[in-house]
Design a protein around this motif. Sequence first.
Motif, PDB file in Angstrom:
ATOM      1  N   VAL A  51       0.836  -1.205   0.000  1.00  0.00           N
ATOM      2  CA  VAL A  51       0.000   0.000   0.000  1.00  0.00           C
ATOM      3  C   VAL A  51       0.866   1.249   0.000  1.00  0.00           C
ATOM      4  O   VAL A  51       0.594   2.212  -0.721  1.00  0.00           O
ATOM      5  CB  VAL A  51      -0.969  -0.010   1.207  1.00  0.00           C
ATOM      6  N   VAL A  52       1.940   1.247   0.781  1.00  0.00           N
ATOM      7  CA  VAL A  52       2.844   2.401   0.825  1.00  0.00           C
ATOM      8  C   VAL A  52       3.494   2.613  -0.540  1.00  0.00           C
ATOM      9  O   VAL A  52       3.590   3.747  -1.029  1.00  0.00           O
ATOM     10  CB  VAL A  52       3.908   2.209   1.927  1.00  0.00           C
ATOM     11  N   ARG A  53       3.935   1.525  -1.191  1.00  0.00           N
ATOM     12  CA  ARG A  53       4.534   1.648  -2.522  1.00  0.00           C
ATOM     13  C   ARG A  53       3.523   2.171  -3.535  1.00  0.00           C
ATOM     14  O   ARG A  53       3.848   2.990  -4.390  1.00  0.00           O
ATOM     15  CB  ARG A  53       5.094   0.307  -2.985  1.00  0.00           C
ATOM     16  N   LEU A  54       2.269   1.698  -3.440  1.00  0.00           N
ATOM     17  CA  LEU A  54       1.231   2.150  -4.351  1.00  0.00           C
ATOM     18  C   LEU A  54       0.951   3.640  -4.157  1.00  0.00           C
ATOM     19  O   LEU A  54       0.800   4.378  -5.139  1.00  0.00           O
ATOM     20  CB  LEU A  54      -0.046   1.338  -4.137  1.00  0.00           C
ATOM     21  N   MET A  55       0.892   4.089  -2.913  1.00  0.00           N
ATOM     22  CA  MET A  55       0.649   5.510  -2.651  1.00  0.00           C
ATOM     23  C   MET A  55       1.800   6.368  -3.165  1.00  0.00           C
ATOM     24  O   MET A  55       1.581   7.444  -3.736  1.00  0.00           O
ATOM     25  CB  MET A  55       0.422   5.733  -1.156  1.00  0.00           C
ATOM     26  N   ALA A  56       3.030   5.908  -3.002  1.00  0.00           N
ATOM     27  CA  ALA A  56       4.189   6.648  -3.511  1.00  0.00           C
ATOM     28  C   ALA A  56       4.149   6.712  -5.037  1.00  0.00           C
ATOM     29  O   ALA A  56       4.441   7.757  -5.628  1.00  0.00           O
ATOM     30  CB  ALA A  56       5.482   5.991  -3.043  1.00  0.00           C
ATOM     31  N   TYR A  57       3.765   5.613  -5.670  1.00  0.00           N
ATOM     32  CA  TYR A  57       3.654   5.583  -7.123  1.00  0.00           C
ATOM     33  C   TYR A  57       2.596   6.568  -7.608  1.00  0.00           C
ATOM     34  O   TYR A  57       2.808   7.316  -8.559  1.00  0.00           O
ATOM     35  CB  TYR A  57       3.324   4.161  -7.584  1.00  0.00           C
ATOM     36  N   ARG A  58       1.438   6.573  -6.947  1.00  0.00           N
ATOM     37  CA  ARG A  58       0.373   7.502  -7.334  1.00  0.00           C
ATOM     38  C   ARG A  58       0.805   8.950  -7.146  1.00  0.00           C
ATOM     39  O   ARG A  58       0.463   9.818  -7.953  1.00  0.00           O
ATOM     40  CB  ARG A  58      -0.889   7.218  -6.523  1.00  0.00           C
ATOM     41  N   GLN A  59       1.543   9.231  -6.085  1.00  0.00           N
ATOM     42  CA  GLN A  59       2.031  10.581  -5.831  1.00  0.00           C
ATOM     43  C   GLN A  59       2.996  11.015  -6.942  1.00  0.00           C
ATOM     44  O   GLN A  59       2.924  12.146  -7.422  1.00  0.00           O
ATOM     45  CB  GLN A  59       2.724  10.643  -4.462  1.00  0.00           C
ATOM     46  N   ARG A  60       3.890  10.121  -7.366  1.00  0.00           N
ATOM     47  CA  ARG A  60       4.820  10.448  -8.457  1.00  0.00           C
ATOM     48  C   ARG A  60       4.069  10.695  -9.757  1.00  0.00           C
ATOM     49  O   ARG A  60       4.402  11.614 -10.514  1.00  0.00           O
ATOM     50  CB  ARG A  60       5.837   9.323  -8.638  1.00  0.00           C
ATOM     51  N   TYR A  65       2.099  14.516 -13.829  1.00  0.00           N
ATOM     52  CA  TYR A  65       0.986  15.079 -14.600  1.00  0.00           C
ATOM     53  C   TYR A  65       0.856  16.574 -14.337  1.00  0.00           C
ATOM     54  O   TYR A  65       0.738  17.372 -15.264  1.00  0.00           O
ATOM     55  CB  TYR A  65      -0.315  14.360 -14.247  1.00  0.00           C
ATOM     56  N   ASN A  66       0.863  16.973 -13.077  1.00  0.00           N
ATOM     57  CA  ASN A  66       0.670  18.378 -12.722  1.00  0.00           C
ATOM     58  C   ASN A  66       1.805  19.269 -13.215  1.00  0.00           C
ATOM     59  O   ASN A  66       1.609  20.458 -13.412  1.00  0.00           O
ATOM     60  CB  ASN A  66       0.503  18.534 -11.214  1.00  0.00           C
ATOM     61  N   ARG A  67       2.974  18.699 -13.422  1.00  0.00           N
ATOM     62  CA  ARG A  67       4.102  19.480 -13.914  1.00  0.00           C
ATOM     63  C   ARG A  67       3.839  19.975 -15.334  1.00  0.00           C
ATOM     64  O   ARG A  67       4.295  21.040 -15.724  1.00  0.00           O
ATOM     65  CB  ARG A  67       5.361  18.623 -13.872  1.00  0.00           C
ATOM     66  N   ARG A  68       3.099  19.187 -16.114  1.00  0.00           N
ATOM     67  CA  ARG A  68       2.849  19.533 -17.512  1.00  0.00           C
ATOM     68  C   ARG A  68       1.567  20.315 -17.740  1.00  0.00           C
ATOM     69  O   ARG A  68       1.316  20.786 -18.844  1.00  0.00           O
ATOM     70  CB  ARG A  68       2.781  18.262 -18.347  1.00  0.00           C
ATOM     71  N   VAL A  69       0.713  20.429 -16.737  1.00  0.00           N
ATOM     72  CA  VAL A  69      -0.565  21.116 -16.897  1.00  0.00           C
ATOM     73  C   VAL A  69      -0.333  22.621 -16.970  1.00  0.00           C
ATOM     74  O   VAL A  69       0.415  23.186 -16.179  1.00  0.00           O
ATOM     75  CB  VAL A  69      -1.512  20.779 -15.719  1.00  0.00           C
ATOM     76  N   ILE A  70      -0.960  23.237 -17.938  1.00  0.00           N
ATOM     77  CA  ILE A  70      -0.886  24.691 -18.076  1.00  0.00           C
ATOM     78  C   ILE A  70      -2.205  25.255 -17.566  1.00  0.00           C
ATOM     79  O   ILE A  70      -3.241  25.121 -18.221  1.00  0.00           O
ATOM     80  CB  ILE A  70      -0.681  25.094 -19.550  1.00  0.00           C
ATOM     81  N   PRO A  71      -2.194  25.867 -16.378  1.00  0.00           N
ATOM     82  CA  PRO A  71      -3.456  26.389 -15.848  1.00  0.00           C
ATOM     83  C   PRO A  71      -3.921  27.605 -16.653  1.00  0.00           C
ATOM     84  O   PRO A  71      -3.141  28.500 -16.966  1.00  0.00           O
ATOM     85  CB  PRO A  71      -3.115  26.770 -14.406  1.00  0.00           C
ATOM     86  N   ARG A  72      -5.173  27.606 -17.003  1.00  0.00           N
ATOM     87  CA  ARG A  72      -5.756  28.722 -17.748  1.00  0.00           C
ATOM     88  C   ARG A  72      -7.046  29.132 -17.067  1.00  0.00           C
ATOM     89  O   ARG A  72      -7.905  28.299 -16.818  1.00  0.00           O
ATOM     90  CB  ARG A  72      -6.062  28.315 -19.182  1.00  0.00           C
ATOM     91  N   SER A  73      -7.158  30.391 -16.779  1.00  0.00           N
ATOM     92  CA  SER A  73      -8.426  30.911 -16.264  1.00  0.00           C
ATOM     93  C   SER A  73      -8.657  32.264 -16.907  1.00  0.00           C
ATOM     94  O   SER A  73      -7.728  33.040 -17.119  1.00  0.00           O
ATOM     95  CB  SER A  73      -8.401  31.015 -14.744  1.00  0.00           C
ATOM     96  N   PHE A  74      -9.882  32.505 -17.233  1.00  0.00           N
ATOM     97  CA  PHE A  74     -10.271  33.737 -17.912  1.00  0.00           C
ATOM     98  C   PHE A  74     -11.360  34.420 -17.102  1.00  0.00           C
ATOM     99  O   PHE A  74     -12.063  33.787 -16.312  1.00  0.00           O
ATOM    100  CB  PHE A  74     -10.783  33.432 -19.321  1.00  0.00           C
TER     101      PHE A  74
END
Length: 137
Positions: A51-60, A65-74
Amino acid sequence: MTPFHLVYDGEFIVPVEVGVESDRIRVYDKNNAERRHLELDLVDEMRAKAVVRLMAYRQRMKQNYNRRVIPRSFQVGDLVWKKVKPVGDVTKFGAPWVGPFQIVEKLHSGAYYLEDEGGRKLERPWSANHLQPYGAR
């Protein structure tokens, strides 16, 4: 550690190993039951580690994913480009963006209602993923 081991607390024996004498079957003795009980004591610990390994994997994955997201708000009143949706016989040399469009209404989901230069409101909302600030082109 295999998924089978996590679910059934032990390794599986392939049917071929039952018919053909393998090392696993040949070496089996009465102490295996005792060793099996000792292994069962460690099952909870192995599952907790998994479970700990799975949580670490999900966090990575989430960070990647979030590193590549370009936030846009208008805001209402902003001018934006709208991505062209290819329909029918559209060539690759066509313009990828059309506009300008003005933001008329912002929805809670992050979608926006647009209005063209003539004041005609588009019939459906557009996601921020398909919009780009008018000055950024």
